[in-house]
Design a protein around this motif. Structure first.
Motif, mmCIF file in Angstrom:
data_model
loop_
_atom_site.group_PDB
_atom_site.id
_atom_site.type_symbol
_atom_site.label_atom_id
_atom_site.label_comp_id
_atom_site.label_asym_id
_atom_site.label_seq_id
_atom_site.Cartn_x
_atom_site.Cartn_y
_atom_site.Cartn_z
ATOM 1 N N ALA A 112 7.804 14.347 -0.236
ATOM 2 C CA ALA A 112 7.137 13.353 -1.081
ATOM 3 C C ALA A 112 6.780 12.105 -0.271
ATOM 4 C CB ALA A 112 8.020 12.983 -2.268
ATOM 5 N N VAL A 113 7.689 11.653 0.570
ATOM 6 C CA VAL A 113 7.423 10.464 1.390
ATOM 7 C C VAL A 113 6.333 10.760 2.419
ATOM 8 C CG1 VAL A 113 8.400 8.879 3.088
ATOM 9 C CG2 VAL A 113 9.653 9.379 0.996
ATOM 10 N N ARG A 114 6.386 11.937 3.039
ATOM 11 C CA ARG A 114 5.314 12.306 3.985
ATOM 12 C C ARG A 114 3.961 12.304 3.294
ATOM 13 N NH1 ARG A 114 9.139 15.788 6.155
ATOM 14 N NH2 ARG A 114 8.484 17.500 4.817
ATOM 15 N N HIS A 115 3.913 12.869 2.094
ATOM 16 C CA HIS A 115 2.669 12.911 1.336
ATOM 17 C C HIS A 115 2.202 11.493 0.980
ATOM 18 C CE1 HIS A 115 0.127 13.394 -2.278
ATOM 19 N NE2 HIS A 115 -0.376 14.384 -1.560
ATOM 20 N N ALA A 116 3.146 10.654 0.562
ATOM 21 C CA ALA A 116 2.804 9.266 0.219
ATOM 22 C C ALA A 116 2.294 8.507 1.442
ATOM 23 C CB ALA A 116 4.013 8.556 -0.378
ATOM 24 N N ALA A 118 0.842 -1.204 0.000
ATOM 25 C CA ALA A 118 0.000 0.000 0.000
ATOM 26 C C ALA A 118 0.874 1.250 0.000
ATOM 27 C CB ALA A 118 -0.930 -0.006 1.211
ATOM 28 N N LEU A 119 1.936 1.242 0.791
ATOM 29 C CA LEU A 119 2.844 2.394 0.841
ATOM 30 C C LEU A 119 3.527 2.589 -0.509
ATOM 31 C CD1 LEU A 119 4.156 4.686 2.374
ATOM 32 C CD2 LEU A 119 5.837 3.058 3.247
ATOM 33 N N LYS A 120 3.978 1.503 -1.109
ATOM 34 C CA LYS A 120 4.638 1.595 -2.417
ATOM 35 C C LYS A 120 3.678 2.172 -3.453
ATOM 36 C CE LYS A 120 6.762 -1.167 -6.038
ATOM 37 N NZ LYS A 120 7.038 -2.509 -6.515
ATOM 38 N N GLN A 121 2.433 1.703 -3.463
ATOM 39 C CA GLN A 121 1.449 2.223 -4.411
ATOM 40 C C GLN A 121 1.230 3.718 -4.202
ATOM 41 O OE1 GLN A 121 -2.092 -0.157 -4.098
ATOM 42 N NE2 GLN A 121 -1.157 -1.906 -5.127
ATOM 43 N N ALA A 122 1.193 4.129 -2.950
ATOM 44 C CA ALA A 122 1.002 5.550 -2.642
ATOM 45 C C ALA A 122 2.188 6.373 -3.127
ATOM 46 C CB ALA A 122 0.779 5.744 -1.150
ATOM 47 N N VAL A 123 3.389 5.863 -2.951
ATOM 48 C CA VAL A 123 4.590 6.571 -3.403
ATOM 49 C C VAL A 123 4.581 6.680 -4.924
ATOM 50 C CG1 VAL A 123 7.105 6.399 -3.630
ATOM 51 C CG2 VAL A 123 6.023 6.003 -1.412
ATOM 52 N N GLU A 148 2.550 12.491 -7.787
ATOM 53 C CA GLU A 148 2.986 13.249 -8.970
ATOM 54 C C GLU A 148 4.321 13.955 -8.744
ATOM 55 O OE1 GLU A 148 1.591 13.244 -12.030
ATOM 56 O OE2 GLU A 148 0.288 11.693 -11.209
ATOM 57 N N ASN A 149 4.607 14.353 -7.526
ATOM 58 C CA ASN A 149 5.854 15.064 -7.234
ATOM 59 C C ASN A 149 7.094 14.227 -7.530
ATOM 60 O OD1 ASN A 149 4.448 17.301 -6.252
ATOM 61 N ND2 ASN A 149 4.250 16.364 -4.243
ATOM 62 N N ILE A 150 6.958 12.923 -7.437
ATOM 63 C CA ILE A 150 8.113 12.038 -7.603
ATOM 64 C C ILE A 150 8.524 11.919 -9.075
ATOM 65 C CG2 ILE A 150 8.871 9.639 -7.317
ATOM 66 C CD1 ILE A 150 7.412 9.644 -4.687
ATOM 67 N N LYS A 151 7.609 12.197 -9.978
ATOM 68 C CA LYS A 151 7.913 12.063 -11.404
ATOM 69 C C LYS A 151 8.973 13.062 -11.867
ATOM 70 C CE LYS A 151 3.703 9.774 -12.515
ATOM 71 N NZ LYS A 151 2.425 9.773 -13.084
ATOM 72 N N ASN A 152 9.102 14.182 -11.205
ATOM 73 C CA ASN A 152 10.117 15.172 -11.544
ATOM 74 C C ASN A 152 11.310 14.959 -10.610
ATOM 75 O OD1 ASN A 152 11.566 17.319 -12.422
ATOM 76 N ND2 ASN A 152 10.128 18.886 -11.706
ATOM 77 N N LEU A 167 0.778 9.785 4.042
ATOM 78 C CA LEU A 167 -0.565 10.291 4.311
ATOM 79 C C LEU A 167 -1.558 9.670 3.339
ATOM 80 C CD1 LEU A 167 -2.457 12.193 5.824
ATOM 81 C CD2 LEU A 167 -1.865 13.974 4.170
ATOM 82 N N THR A 168 -1.191 9.612 2.067
ATOM 83 C CA THR A 168 -2.051 8.989 1.058
ATOM 84 C C THR A 168 -2.290 7.527 1.403
ATOM 85 O OG1 THR A 168 -1.208 10.479 -0.637
ATOM 86 C CG2 THR A 168 -2.264 8.456 -1.402
ATOM 87 N N CYS A 169 -1.250 6.831 1.813
ATOM 88 C CA CYS A 169 -1.352 5.412 2.162
ATOM 89 C C CYS A 169 -2.331 5.186 3.302
ATOM 90 C CB CYS A 169 0.026 4.871 2.539
ATOM 91 S SG CYS A 169 0.026 3.159 3.115
ATOM 92 N N THR A 170 -2.267 6.011 4.322
ATOM 93 C CA THR A 170 -3.142 5.806 5.487
ATOM 94 C C THR A 170 -4.601 6.074 5.155
ATOM 95 O OG1 THR A 170 -2.769 8.058 6.292
ATOM 96 C CG2 THR A 170 -1.334 6.317 7.164
ATOM 97 N N GLN A 171 -4.853 6.763 4.036
ATOM 98 C CA GLN A 171 -6.223 7.043 3.636
ATOM 99 C C GLN A 171 -6.773 6.004 2.666
ATOM 100 O OE1 GLN A 171 -5.860 11.053 2.210
ATOM 101 N NE2 GLN A 171 -5.723 11.891 4.267
#
Length: 161
Positions: free
Chosen positions: A87-91, A65-70, A74-78, A93-97
């Motif tokens: 980016a990891v903090r955002h991922a 789930a964490l990997k999918q969130a990472v 979009e920030n990681i693409k650049n 947060l996304t993972c926990t949701q």
């Protein structure tokens, strides 16, 4: 002696569990607390509102789930201008949701309380898991980890030597 050991002799009757409608954040909290208490406790039992077994979420599913969130971030693409900490903090947060139900393993290795230790070994090996859930009446009574089974089996081996 080893042949007389049963699942109920080896199982942990206190194990991490969440309701199937829990958030991934709750599952992560429960799993972290379980690992803090016992480092080889790396699966969370998921129960229905009626207390029946819905499945389990292993540490591998949480990492997936964490990997999918990472990877969705979009920030990681650049890559050249990425603030990796942000980016990891955002991922995270996304993972926990994420929805817990998308990561539940419904087909988990199950044993009965009276199953012999060697049966536990076979069930884990066939399922390619290092844990199994002790079930009775559709409800989880406990969890047996491979490390628990190993301790029991080697205890008897050392007595003989």
């Amino acid at each position: 002696m080893m042949l007389r050991k049963r699942a109920w002799d080896i199982m942990r009757d206190e194990f991490p569990a969440v309701q199937e409608d829990a958030s991934m954040a709750e599952c992560v909290r429960v799993l972290r607390d379980a690992i803090r208490e016992n480092p080889d406790n790396f699966v969370v039992v998921v129960k229905t509102k009626g207390g029946k077994l819905a499945g389990a979420i292993s540490i591998w599913k949480v990492m997936k789930a964490l990997k999918q969130a990472v990877l969705r971030d979009e920030n990681i693409k650049n890559i050249e201008s990425v603030d990796w900490d942000q980016a990891v903090r955002h991922a995270c947060l996304t993972c926990t949701q994420l929805r817990l139900e998308d990561f539940i393993e419904p087909d988990v290795p199950k044993v009965r309380p009276n199953d012999a230790a060697l049966v536990l070994h076979d069930v884990m090996a066939k399922a390619r898991k290092s844990w199994c859930i002790v079930m009775e009446g559709g409800k989880a009574m406990g969890v047996v980890f491979l490390s628990d089974l190993y301790r029991e089996m080697t205890r008897d081996m050392l007595r003989v030597c």
